[in-house]
Design a protein around this motif. Structure first.
Motif, short mmCIF file in Angstrom:
data_model
loop_
_atom_site.label_atom_id
_atom_site.label_comp_id
_atom_site.label_asym_id
_atom_site.label_seq_id
_atom_site.Cartn_x
_atom_site.Cartn_y
_atom_site.Cartn_z
N ASP A 1 38.94 45.54 30.03
CA ASP A 1 40.24 44.97 30.35
C ASP A 1 41.11 45.96 31.13
O ASP A 1 41.77 45.59 32.11
CB ASP A 1 40.97 44.54 29.08
CG ASP A 1 40.31 43.33 28.42
OD1 ASP A 1 39.56 42.62 29.10
OD2 ASP A 1 40.56 43.12 27.21
N LYS A 2 41.09 47.23 30.70
CA LYS A 2 41.86 48.24 31.42
C LYS A 2 41.32 48.44 32.84
O LYS A 2 42.09 48.59 33.79
CB LYS A 2 41.83 49.57 30.67
CG LYS A 2 42.67 49.56 29.42
CD LYS A 2 42.59 50.90 28.70
CE LYS A 2 43.37 50.86 27.40
NZ LYS A 2 43.25 52.14 26.67
N ALA A 3 40.01 48.44 32.97
CA ALA A 3 39.41 48.61 34.30
C ALA A 3 39.77 47.43 35.21
O ALA A 3 40.06 47.62 36.40
CB ALA A 3 37.90 48.75 34.18
N GLU A 4 39.77 46.22 34.65
CA GLU A 4 40.14 45.05 35.45
C GLU A 4 41.61 45.12 35.86
O GLU A 4 41.96 44.81 37.00
CB GLU A 4 39.85 43.76 34.68
CG GLU A 4 38.39 43.45 34.57
CD GLU A 4 38.11 42.24 33.68
OE1 GLU A 4 39.04 41.75 32.99
OE2 GLU A 4 36.95 41.79 33.68
N ALA A 5 42.48 45.55 34.94
CA ALA A 5 43.90 45.69 35.26
C ALA A 5 44.09 46.75 36.35
O ALA A 5 44.89 46.56 37.29
CB ALA A 5 44.70 46.05 34.01
N ASN A 6 43.36 47.84 36.24
CA ASN A 6 43.43 48.90 37.24
C ASN A 6 42.95 48.39 38.60
O ASN A 6 43.56 48.67 39.63
CB ASN A 6 42.60 50.10 36.78
CG ASN A 6 42.92 51.34 37.55
OD1 ASN A 6 43.90 51.41 38.27
ND2 ASN A 6 42.07 52.35 37.40
N ALA A 7 41.88 47.64 38.60
CA ALA A 7 41.35 47.08 39.84
C ALA A 7 42.36 46.11 40.46
O ALA A 7 42.56 46.11 41.68
CB ALA A 7 40.02 46.38 39.58
N ASP A 8 43.01 45.29 39.62
CA ASP A 8 44.02 44.37 40.13
C ASP A 8 45.19 45.14 40.76
O ASP A 8 45.72 44.74 41.79
CB ASP A 8 44.54 43.46 39.00
CG ASP A 8 43.48 42.46 38.55
OD1 ASP A 8 42.54 42.20 39.32
OD2 ASP A 8 43.61 41.95 37.43
N HIS A 9 45.60 46.22 40.10
CA HIS A 9 46.69 47.04 40.63
C HIS A 9 46.34 47.59 42.01
O HIS A 9 47.12 47.47 42.96
CB HIS A 9 46.99 48.19 39.65
CG HIS A 9 47.91 49.23 40.21
ND1 HIS A 9 49.25 49.01 40.37
CD2 HIS A 9 47.67 50.49 40.65
CE1 HIS A 9 49.81 50.09 40.88
NE2 HIS A 9 48.87 51.01 41.05
N TRP A 10 45.16 48.18 42.13
CA TRP A 10 44.76 48.77 43.42
C TRP A 10 44.54 47.69 44.48
O TRP A 10 44.80 47.90 45.66
CB TRP A 10 43.52 49.64 43.25
CG TRP A 10 43.83 50.91 42.54
CD1 TRP A 10 43.49 51.25 41.28
CD2 TRP A 10 44.60 52.00 43.05
NE1 TRP A 10 43.98 52.49 40.96
CE2 TRP A 10 44.67 52.98 42.03
CE3 TRP A 10 45.23 52.26 44.25
CZ2 TRP A 10 45.35 54.17 42.19
CZ3 TRP A 10 45.90 53.45 44.40
CH2 TRP A 10 45.96 54.39 43.39
N ARG A 11 44.07 46.54 44.06
CA ARG A 11 43.88 45.44 45.00
C ARG A 11 45.23 44.99 45.55
O ARG A 11 45.38 44.74 46.75
CB ARG A 11 43.16 44.28 44.32
CG ARG A 11 42.76 43.16 45.26
CD ARG A 11 41.97 42.06 44.54
NE ARG A 11 40.75 42.58 43.95
CZ ARG A 11 40.52 42.66 42.63
NH1 ARG A 11 41.43 42.25 41.77
NH2 ARG A 11 39.39 43.14 42.17
N ALA A 12 46.23 44.88 44.67
CA ALA A 12 47.57 44.47 45.11
C ALA A 12 48.15 45.51 46.08
O ALA A 12 48.77 45.14 47.10
CB ALA A 12 48.48 44.29 43.91
N LEU A 13 47.95 46.80 45.77
CA LEU A 13 48.43 47.84 46.68
C LEU A 13 47.75 47.74 48.05
O LEU A 13 48.40 47.88 49.09
CB LEU A 13 48.18 49.22 46.09
CG LEU A 13 49.15 49.68 45.00
CD1 LEU A 13 48.70 51.02 44.44
CD2 LEU A 13 50.55 49.78 45.54
#
Length: 130
Positions: free
Chosen positions: A92-104
């Motif tokens: 879940d943390k990795a997915e949240a991190n990936a979403d953050h970087w994708r948005a950036l």
């Protein structure tokens, strides 16, 4: 010792058509001999289709029999369930991190796309402020 298609089917408990499909799809390699018959290596057969015992008695059941001591499986599974919980949290943390970087990355891409070279303004437009 190489096996014929029929022998291999009997050995692994599968049908000949299943073995032929595995050979034709490339999951299992089996060269042909001079007569055109498939020659199957037992190790290759076991790699694709693990051997299964032919006769299974009642005493050789796969699932453990229930006991009268309550549920002895729960203490064994509790460390495993804790591990599963931790791994799910990590995912879940990795997915949240990936979403953050994708948005950036999307924001950066939008900024790059919006940068259009300005048209040079003529002397008259600069003078009039348009």
């Amino acid at each position: 010792m190489a096996l014929t298609l029929n022998q291999a089917a009997k050995t692994c408990g599968r049908s000949k058509s299943t073995l032929l499909e595995a050979i034709r799809s490339g999951r299992m390699s089996a060269p042909k001999d001079d007569r055109g018959y498939y020659v199957i290596d037992p190790a290759e057969l076991h790699r694709v289709f693990p051997f299964q015992p032919q006769d299974r008695s009642i005493n050789q059941s796969i699932e453990p029999l229930p006991t009268s001591l309550g549920n002895p499986i729960e203490p064994i599974n509790s460390p495993l369930s804790r591990e599963v919980t931790l791994l799910r949290e990590m995912v879940d943390k990795a997915e949240a991190n990936a979403d953050h970087w994708r948005a950036l990355a999307e924001r950066q891409q939008a900024l790059l796309e919006n940068k259009k070279p300005k048209e040079p303004r003529s002397f008259l437009r600069r003078l009039l402020g348009r």
